[in-house]
Design a protein around this motif. Structure first.
Motif, PDB file in Angstrom:
ATOM      1  N   PRO A   1     106.870  56.503-121.527  1.00  0.00           N
ATOM      2  CA  PRO A   1     106.270  55.176-121.675  1.00  0.00           C
ATOM      3  C   PRO A   1     105.227  54.833-120.614  1.00  0.00           C
ATOM      4  O   PRO A   1     104.443  53.921-120.801  1.00  0.00           O
ATOM      5  CB  PRO A   1     107.468  54.236-121.555  1.00  0.00           C
ATOM      6  N   LEU A   2     105.220  55.577-119.508  1.00  0.00           N
ATOM      7  CA  LEU A   2     104.269  55.258-118.448  1.00  0.00           C
ATOM      8  C   LEU A   2     103.551  56.542-118.023  1.00  0.00           C
ATOM      9  O   LEU A   2     104.165  57.487-117.549  1.00  0.00           O
ATOM     10  CB  LEU A   2     105.001  54.646-117.246  1.00  0.00           C
ATOM     11  N   TYR A   3     102.245  56.536-118.251  1.00  0.00           N
ATOM     12  CA  TYR A   3     101.429  57.699-117.880  1.00  0.00           C
ATOM     13  C   TYR A   3     100.026  57.215-117.551  1.00  0.00           C
ATOM     14  O   TYR A   3      99.673  56.067-117.800  1.00  0.00           O
ATOM     15  CB  TYR A   3     101.403  58.726-119.015  1.00  0.00           C
ATOM     16  N   ARG A   4      99.266  58.101-116.985  1.00  0.00           N
ATOM     17  CA  ARG A   4      97.865  57.771-116.705  1.00  0.00           C
ATOM     18  C   ARG A   4      97.030  59.021-116.953  1.00  0.00           C
ATOM     19  O   ARG A   4      97.529  60.142-116.903  1.00  0.00           O
ATOM     20  CB  ARG A   4      97.683  57.276-115.287  1.00  0.00           C
ATOM     21  N   THR A   5      95.777  58.807-117.195  1.00  0.00           N
ATOM     22  CA  THR A   5      94.838  59.909-117.364  1.00  0.00           C
ATOM     23  C   THR A   5      93.863  59.851-116.189  1.00  0.00           C
ATOM     24  O   THR A   5      93.031  58.942-116.118  1.00  0.00           O
ATOM     25  CB  THR A   5      94.079  59.788-118.700  1.00  0.00           C
ATOM     26  N   PRO A   6      94.014  60.781-115.247  1.00  0.00           N
ATOM     27  CA  PRO A   6      93.114  60.766-114.088  1.00  0.00           C
ATOM     28  C   PRO A   6      91.652  60.862-114.531  1.00  0.00           C
ATOM     29  O   PRO A   6      91.330  61.545-115.509  1.00  0.00           O
ATOM     30  CB  PRO A   6      93.532  62.002-113.290  1.00  0.00           C
ATOM     31  N   GLU A   7      90.808  60.186-113.807  1.00  0.00           N
ATOM     32  CA  GLU A   7      89.386  60.171-114.122  1.00  0.00           C
ATOM     33  C   GLU A   7      88.825  61.594-114.092  1.00  0.00           C
ATOM     34  O   GLU A   7      89.140  62.400-113.227  1.00  0.00           O
ATOM     35  CB  GLU A   7      88.651  59.301-113.101  1.00  0.00           C
ATOM     36  N   GLY A   8      88.018  61.896-115.064  1.00  0.00           N
ATOM     37  CA  GLY A   8      87.385  63.208-115.139  1.00  0.00           C
ATOM     38  C   GLY A   8      88.229  64.262-115.844  1.00  0.00           C
ATOM     39  O   GLY A   8      87.824  65.415-115.920  1.00  0.00           O
TER      40      GLY A   8
END
Length: 164
Positions: free
Chosen positions: A87-94
């Motif tokens: 339910p909690l994730y992020r997509t690092p820039e680039g």
């Protein structure tokens, strides 16, 4: 205001009372927990849920564990799903790849408590869910699963007590 309400309810002429359900019948003094059927590929759940219910129900409900053949009530059910989500994730820039920050374990069961003598269902829930989140890389799926099972067991206790 609250003092007035409490005082009014405590006065001898007041017919108001707190009451939930009627509770377990007086003859229910022992309970048997039957290992749940398991419709998932996580076979360890059967034992883990069984063990947790056996440990908690007698203490929480004030009754003893008994053998299925001689118990006054029986708890039985089916494990209907086990899901592991993010339910909690992020997509690092680039990048186009997601980094999971938190995972969630969710276990759903059907459960009933049956009065054996009268052949009456004392309480049931067709989809009782326990879920727990854990931090990716810090905690394990096992710790999330344990917490989800604890919550499931507490919800069984709460459901059984809702009749009281």
């Amino acid at each position: 205001m609250a003092v007035t309400v409490v005082a009014a309810m405590a006065s001898p002429g007041c017919n108001y009372s707190f009451s939930a359900g009627q509770g377990f019948p007086d003859h229910v003094r022992t309970i048997a927990v039957v290992p749940f059927e398991n419709e998932t590929a996580r076979f360890e759940l059967t034992t883990e849920i069984f063990t947790a219910l056996q440990a908690e129900l007698p203490r929480a409900l004030g009754i003893r564990i008994g053998a299925e053949a001689s118990a006054d009530a029986v708890v039985r059910g089916t494990i209907i799903s086990y899901t592991l989500g993010a339910p909690l994730y992020r997509t690092p820039e680039g990048t186009d790849r997601a980094q999971v920050l938190q995972r969630e374990v969710q276990i759903a069961v059907r459960v009933e408590i049956l009065d054996v003598r009268d052949n009456v269902i004392l309480w049931e829930d067709q989809r009782l869910v326990g879920q727990a989140a854990y931090t990716e890389g810090v905690d394990s799926e096992e710790s999330g699963r344990e917490e989800a099972i604890e919550l499931l067991v507490q919800r069984v206790v709460d459901g059984a007590q809702s009749n009281w």
